[in-house]
Design an enzyme around this catalytic site. Sequence first.
Site, mmCIF file in Angstrom:
data_model
loop_
_atom_site.group_PDB
_atom_site.id
_atom_site.type_symbol
_atom_site.label_atom_id
_atom_site.label_comp_id
_atom_site.label_asym_id
_atom_site.label_seq_id
_atom_site.Cartn_x
_atom_site.Cartn_y
_atom_site.Cartn_z
ATOM 1 C CG HIS A 1 -1.899 -1.142 1.319
ATOM 2 N ND1 HIS A 1 -1.835 -1.861 2.187
ATOM 3 C CD2 HIS A 1 -2.973 -1.433 0.786
ATOM 4 C CE1 HIS A 1 -2.985 -2.956 2.210
ATOM 5 N NE2 HIS A 1 -3.542 -2.458 1.002
ATOM 6 C CD GLN B 1 -9.417 -4.780 -6.436
ATOM 7 O OE1 GLN B 1 -10.388 -5.331 -5.672
ATOM 8 N NE2 GLN B 1 -8.158 -3.847 -6.065
ATOM 9 C CB VAL C 1 5.274 -4.638 -2.699
ATOM 10 C CG1 VAL C 1 6.614 -4.618 -1.571
ATOM 11 C CG2 VAL C 1 5.260 -3.335 -3.284
ATOM 12 C CG MET D 1 4.386 -7.629 0.748
ATOM 13 S SD MET D 1 4.846 -5.963 1.734
ATOM 14 C CE MET D 1 6.742 -6.581 1.997
ATOM 15 C CB SER D 2 -1.823 -10.465 0.827
ATOM 16 O OG SER D 2 -3.141 -10.466 1.348
HETATM 17 O O1 PAF Z 1 -8.356 -3.805 -3.228
HETATM 18 C C1 PAF Z 1 -8.701 -3.380 -2.084
HETATM 19 O O2 PAF Z 1 -8.140 -3.250 -1.179
HETATM 20 C C2 PAF Z 1 -10.275 -3.171 -2.320
HETATM 21 O O3 PAF Z 1 -10.894 -4.405 -3.151
HETATM 22 C C3 PAF Z 1 -10.695 -1.804 -2.651
HETATM 23 C C4 PAF Z 1 -10.094 -1.684 -4.274
HETATM 24 C C5 PAF Z 1 -10.106 -0.637 -1.675
HETATM 25 C C6 PAF Z 1 -12.111 -1.589 -2.792
HETATM 26 O O4 PAF Z 1 -12.811 -2.151 -1.725
#
Ligand code: PAF
Length: 287
Positions: free
Chosen positions: A44, A160, A183, A191-192
């Site tokens: 992130h 997505q 990453v 990473m998750s």
């Molecule tokens: O990838 C994510 O964290 C979620 O699917 C998102 C894009 C924030 C939508 O809730």
Amino acid sequence: MQSEENDMVILTDRNALRAWVAQQRSSGHTLGFVPTMGALHAGHLHLVDQSRAHTDRTVVSIFVNPTQFGPGEDFDRYPRIPDQDQRLLRQGGCHALFYPDVATIYPEGFQTTVRVEPLGSDLCGRERPGHFQGVATVVTVLLNLVKADKAFFGLKDYQQFVIIRQLVRDLSMDVAIEGVPTVREEDGLAMSSRNRYLSIEDRRRATAISAGLAAARTAFMAGEREAGRLEAIARRIMVEAGIHRIQYISVRSASTLLPMKTIDSEGVILTAVKVGSTRLIDNMLLM
Ligand code: PAF
């Protein structure tokens, strides 16, 4: 409501967000947006870095979106660590955190669902019916609220990313969707926020996901073009490591996600597996 600490503004309602966005616009700033569900990790923060590198002001949203979780999934136990998230965002140079509650995103009387079909019912959509409708709907609401110039999404969630790019194109939304490379931990695991669910043994086993995909990519680089053979290479490595619940391993077109038998244009190999009770996804580009 609005509060300001260490230069990062925290906005919890639509009007405060709109006012902040309007203020930035009137000062001539470009806006970058990073939507998240919190429990932030280095992946992130890399999105935040990218946003900061390409726009003047960065908005991050944290919203654990109930509509993208199916019955029996991990909505209730999804990690919520707002203090830590806020600290990381301040350190990362985020300018505004949008931190709405459910009623702010889905006010009483909300009736609209955004469906991107057939893309949304393939691959992960097959395993998680309704998931991508929830994602597409919340992302549409968020993009309409933030009105950023660019929005940044991790390519770890490759399907997505393709779905969001499609919906923005189909609905003529005025925002550039930027995909940012995954990453990884030192041992290759993508990473998750869900990696924290893994036991020590499952964490060790999970390294076979990226190892399997990387072996397929190595074979591709060496000239293998048959999708079935590349999928078999990745599958063997995962199974040998003790990953038996493989929901899919599939080679697809990188632009459309349509199946490919022989790779004759840019491809991607994608997988979703269960390790213990944790569902993990990963992918690697074949180009
Ligand atoms: O990838 C994510 O964290 C979620 O699917 C998102 C894009 C924030 C939508 O809730």
